[in-house]
Design a protein around this motif. Structure first.
Motif, PDB file in Angstrom:
ATOM      1  N   SER A 120       0.823  -1.221   0.000  1.00 45.88           N
ATOM      2  CA  SER A 120       0.000   0.000   0.000  1.00 45.88           C
ATOM      3  C   SER A 120       0.854   1.266   0.000  1.00 45.88           C
ATOM      4  O   SER A 120       0.385   2.329  -0.390  1.00 45.88           O
ATOM      5  CB  SER A 120      -0.948   0.011   1.196  1.00 45.88           C
ATOM      6  N   LYS A 129      -4.457   0.571  -3.000  1.00 48.96           N
ATOM      7  CA  LYS A 129      -4.650   1.874  -3.649  1.00 48.96           C
ATOM      8  C   LYS A 129      -6.089   2.022  -4.128  1.00 48.96           C
ATOM      9  O   LYS A 129      -6.841   1.067  -4.237  1.00 48.96           O
ATOM     10  CB  LYS A 129      -3.748   2.007  -4.889  1.00 48.96           C
ATOM     11  N   ILE A 142      -2.273   6.506  -9.620  1.00 44.03           N
ATOM     12  CA  ILE A 142      -2.668   6.300  -8.232  1.00 44.03           C
ATOM     13  C   ILE A 142      -3.465   7.521  -7.786  1.00 44.03           C
ATOM     14  O   ILE A 142      -2.969   8.648  -7.819  1.00 44.03           O
ATOM     15  CB  ILE A 142      -1.440   6.083  -7.325  1.00 44.03           C
ATOM     16  N   LYS A 145      -3.518   6.201  -1.737  1.00 43.28           N
ATOM     17  CA  LYS A 145      -2.842   4.973  -1.309  1.00 43.28           C
ATOM     18  C   LYS A 145      -2.998   4.777   0.190  1.00 43.28           C
ATOM     19  O   LYS A 145      -3.542   5.619   0.888  1.00 43.28           O
ATOM     20  CB  LYS A 145      -1.371   4.993  -1.716  1.00 43.28           C
ATOM     21  N   ASN A 181      -2.481   9.872   1.402  1.00 38.73           N
ATOM     22  CA  ASN A 181      -2.049   8.580   1.915  1.00 38.73           C
ATOM     23  C   ASN A 181      -2.886   8.268   3.154  1.00 38.73           C
ATOM     24  O   ASN A 181      -2.869   9.022   4.122  1.00 38.73           O
ATOM     25  CB  ASN A 181      -0.565   8.651   2.280  1.00 38.73           C
TER      26      ASN A 181
END
Length: 184
Positions: A120, A129, A142, A145, A181
């Motif tokens: 990840s 993701k 992406i 994530k 993230n």
């Protein structure tokens, strides 16, 4: 198992346990062993996210077919080259427009029950993701994530929401922001 059934919406109001449906013949969807994760209809196309089990590799793939055809002749829309070394989950797909590019968002998992993976956080991995896939070019990027196992994905007015399993309970709802993230 790759069976697709069609029913009129009016018939869903029927309180009978036996709903009248029509089985739609499919071609090329289950030629490769595996299992279906999610479906999405955009205009006259149906997209299906699927785990395909090749000889020594499980891959995440997206198939598509023209939904107006009497027989749904599926073709691979997108194959991700990365083999999974854990179970492939998530696979939720939704229609999404990113900076005037029509595409889909696809969720991928990076866990095997409560055993966290390392993918990840790996920029070279698709797992853990949410990916944006351009419908014309089929290229992906992406979107976010750090995901464990996204079970639900929804979007309205450019706001993306996901539901995700937490370890040993602690499920969560996240507002998904491009480039963020989420930490798994």
């Amino acid at each position: 198992y790759g069976e697709i059934l069609r029913i009129n919406l009016d018939q869903l109001k029927n309180k009978s346990k036996n709903l009248p449906y029509k089985k739609i013949e499919t071609i090329n969807l289950i030629n490769i062993p595996g299992y279906i994760l999610d479906t999405l209809i955009i205009e006259d196309k149906i997209y299906i996210s699927k785990v395909s089990k090749y000889k020594n590799c499980k891959k995440l793939e997206i198939f598509s077919a023209d939904i107006l055809d009497e027989i749904l002749n599926f073709n691979i829309f997108k194959t991700f080259d990365e083999c999974a070394n854990i179970g492939i989950g998530a696979g939720r797909i939704i229609n999404y427009k990113l900076k005037d590019q029509q595409g889909i968002l696809l969720s991928t998992a990076d866990s095997d029950n409560d055993k966290p993976g390392q993918k990840s956080q790996d920029e070279n991995s698709i797992f853990g993701k949410i990916l944006f896939i351009n419908l014309k070019s089929k290229q992906y990027k992406i979107f976010s994530k750090g995901h464990r196992n996204v079970q639900g994905l929804s979007s309205k007015n450019e706001i993306v929401i996901s539901t995700e399993h937490g370890p040993k309970g602690g499920d969560e709802i996240n507002k998904i922001i491009l480039g963020k993230n989420y930490g798994w």
